[in-house]
Design a protein around this motif. Structure first.
Motif, mmCIF file in Angstrom:
data_model
loop_
_atom_site.group_PDB
_atom_site.id
_atom_site.type_symbol
_atom_site.label_atom_id
_atom_site.label_comp_id
_atom_site.label_asym_id
_atom_site.label_seq_id
_atom_site.Cartn_x
_atom_site.Cartn_y
_atom_site.Cartn_z
ATOM 1 N N GLU A 38 43.817 28.125 48.499
ATOM 2 C CA GLU A 38 44.999 26.872 48.185
ATOM 3 C C GLU A 38 44.612 25.757 48.621
ATOM 4 N N TRP A 39 43.602 25.138 48.893
ATOM 5 C CA TRP A 39 42.959 23.753 49.118
ATOM 6 C C TRP A 39 42.749 23.444 47.515
ATOM 7 N N PHE A 40 42.078 24.718 47.117
ATOM 8 C CA PHE A 40 41.546 23.707 45.822
ATOM 9 C C PHE A 40 42.402 24.253 44.585
ATOM 10 N N ALA A 41 43.161 25.352 44.304
ATOM 11 C CA ALA A 41 43.990 25.083 43.402
ATOM 12 C C ALA A 41 45.527 26.074 43.744
ATOM 13 N N PHE A 42 46.150 26.103 43.125
ATOM 14 C CA PHE A 42 47.850 26.378 43.267
ATOM 15 C C PHE A 42 47.252 27.950 42.920
ATOM 16 N N LYS A 43 47.907 28.956 43.735
ATOM 17 C CA LYS A 43 47.977 29.958 43.920
ATOM 18 C C LYS A 43 49.198 31.061 43.012
ATOM 19 N N SER A 44 49.664 29.625 42.298
ATOM 20 C CA SER A 44 50.890 30.424 40.708
ATOM 21 C C SER A 44 49.833 30.260 39.907
#
Length: 461
Positions: A446-452
């Motif tokens: 989640e530091w790389f990409a938003f889960k949504s």
């Protein structure tokens, strides 16, 4: 083969343009200084450590001056007028709205012409004023001038020539073409000229190379027709799209009056580093208090391996709802990418100026591309930044160079220099590895990409 257009003599300005740009810049700076209020010293000291970690240059405290109220208001009005002035001085509106006039114009056409996706994007930006001061596709003299000097014959800057291509031998100057989208009339092109472009010179000057390894050169060589048509474009209906594209006039009406508007251009889904980048841009030393960001992605054709526009749009929408940040505005642009590096950066600045923006974030290797054979970059990492900064005064805009942000285990997102100086542990995940993990259904950090955003990408794979 690197396109170092900033050092080319083809792009030098006239002395008068330099003087005009310098005077306008000085006037804006003077108004800006006078309109700033004094920031308290305690607030400045309290924010110093957080700003240092972000790598943003902190604004120096400013002090109020005893100026007459009307004088200050007048100066603010001048400042805002300079900021909001469209390219060429007037925001064009090339749309017909009267039903009888539309029917009359369509009845006068000589033939129907189905547009490609790229042509549809260009036509819409002419129709809605996004390409102001243009009112049509370029005739040969303007095309040649833009290719050779990056200027229209009027003297206005234009990074990339806006042209309409065809292989149709039957089309002649004087004809009117009914331009369609899946058979539906969108616009009428009054053909003023038909010419054979010098595609080799066009590619060399725009992209810096003539090899098919470059996606822009490949597009010109294999997608575009033999002829270019020039002439006035009159819109009769906006295209049907999966993503809404407001006109420059409509976008301007949503932006806060009298405030700086920082444009963020992208052609990919917004991940964590992007979000950190454009939110921190509001703290840049040349951005005024109360500024907002306009996230303005291009949703038209890009490179062959990019995520389709409708899918990108869905990722932006879920992130907009998730963050609900009143300082972040989201709009969508019907623009087809050329991957032309420095010259495309100028094109993007012109468009965002017409949409009401005052500042533009220039990323590393903006609108750049790699060789399809060797994987080498065609442009230097800072060529677009340098070239945009050089031309910004004439455009009446300011650039905000993008920060080189990295994610660390100890401090989260910080600048690469800060991480190096402090000996922090940097987390790394390449774009290639991310796509592999996405396809494999693996957990994305989640530091790389938003889960949504990840959920949307997987649902539309």
């Amino acid at each position: 083969q690197t396109f170092n257009v900033a050092r080319s003599s083809r792009f030098s300005r006239s002395r008068w343009a330099w003087v005009t740009a310098a005077c306008a810049t000085i006037a804006v700076c003077a108004c800006f200084a006078l309109s700033k209020s004094h920031a308290s010293l305690s607030a400045t000291m309290g924010a110093r450590s957080a700003i240092a970690r972000s790598g943003i240059a902190m604004r120096a405290p400013t002090f109020s001056m005893q100026t007459p109220r009307m004088s200050r208001m007048a100066m603010r009005a001048v400042e805002q007028e300079l900021k909001s002035k469209p390219h060429g001085g007037e925001l064009k509106n090339n749309m017909l709205t009267d039903k009888a006039e539309i029917e009359k114009l369509l009845a006068s056409t000589d033939m129907d012409y189905e547009m490609s996706d790229r042509q549809l994007c260009d036509a819409e930006l002419i129709m809605n004023g996004g390409f102001s001061p243009l009112t049509g596709f370029l005739n040969e003299d303007d095309y040649t001038s833009v290719v050779e000097t990056m200027r229209l014959k009027s003297g206005d800057l234009l990074g990339i020539p806006v042209v309409f291509d065809t292989d149709d031998e039957s089309i002649k100057p004087g004809m009117k073409l009914k331009l369609t989208q899946k058979g539906t009339p969108i616009a009428v092109l009054e053909v003023e000229s038909k010419y054979v472009p010098d595609k080799v010179k066009e590619c060399k000057n725009l992209y810096g190379v003539t090899t098919l390894e470059h996606p822009g050169v490949l597009m010109v060589a294999t997608e575009r027709g033999k002829y270019y048509l020039g002439g006035k474009v009159t819109g009769v209906a906006f295209p049907e799209r999966d993503f809404p594209c407001k006109t420059p006039e409509e976008v301007r009406s949503t932006l806060p009056a009298g405030k700086d508007v920082v444009a963020f251009q992208c052609r990919n889904p917004v991940h964590r580093a992007h979000y950190e980048l454009f939110t921190r841009a509001l703290d840049a030393e040349n951005v005024g208090e109360g500024a907002v960001v306009l996230v303005h992605p291009t949703c038209g054709p890009t490179q062959a391996d990019d995520i389709p526009g409708p899918v990108r749009y869905k990722t932006y929408e879920v992130l907009k709802e998730e963050k609900a940040d009143p300082k972040i505005f989201w709009q969508y642009l019907p623009y087809s990418m050329h991957m032309a590096g420095p010259r495309e950066a100028i094109q993007h600045m012109i468009i965002r100026k017409n949409y009401g923006c005052t500042h533009f974030i220039i990323g590393r290797d903006m609108a750049g591309s790699k060789s399809s054979l060797t994987g080498d970059d065609f442009y230097g990492a800072y060529d677009a930044q340098d070239f945009a900064k050089e031309n910004a005064p004439e455009l009446g805009m300011q650039t905000v160079p993008s920060l080189n942000l990295v994610h660390t285990k100890e401090e989260g997102y910080v600048t690469a220099d800060f991480a190096k100086d402090k000996g922090l542990t940097i987390n790394k995940l390449s774009g290639t590895k991310f796509r592999q993990m996405l396809r494999a259904g693996e957990d994305i950090p989640e530091w790389f990409a938003f889960k949504s955003v990840v959920d949307v990408l997987r649902a539309n794979a």
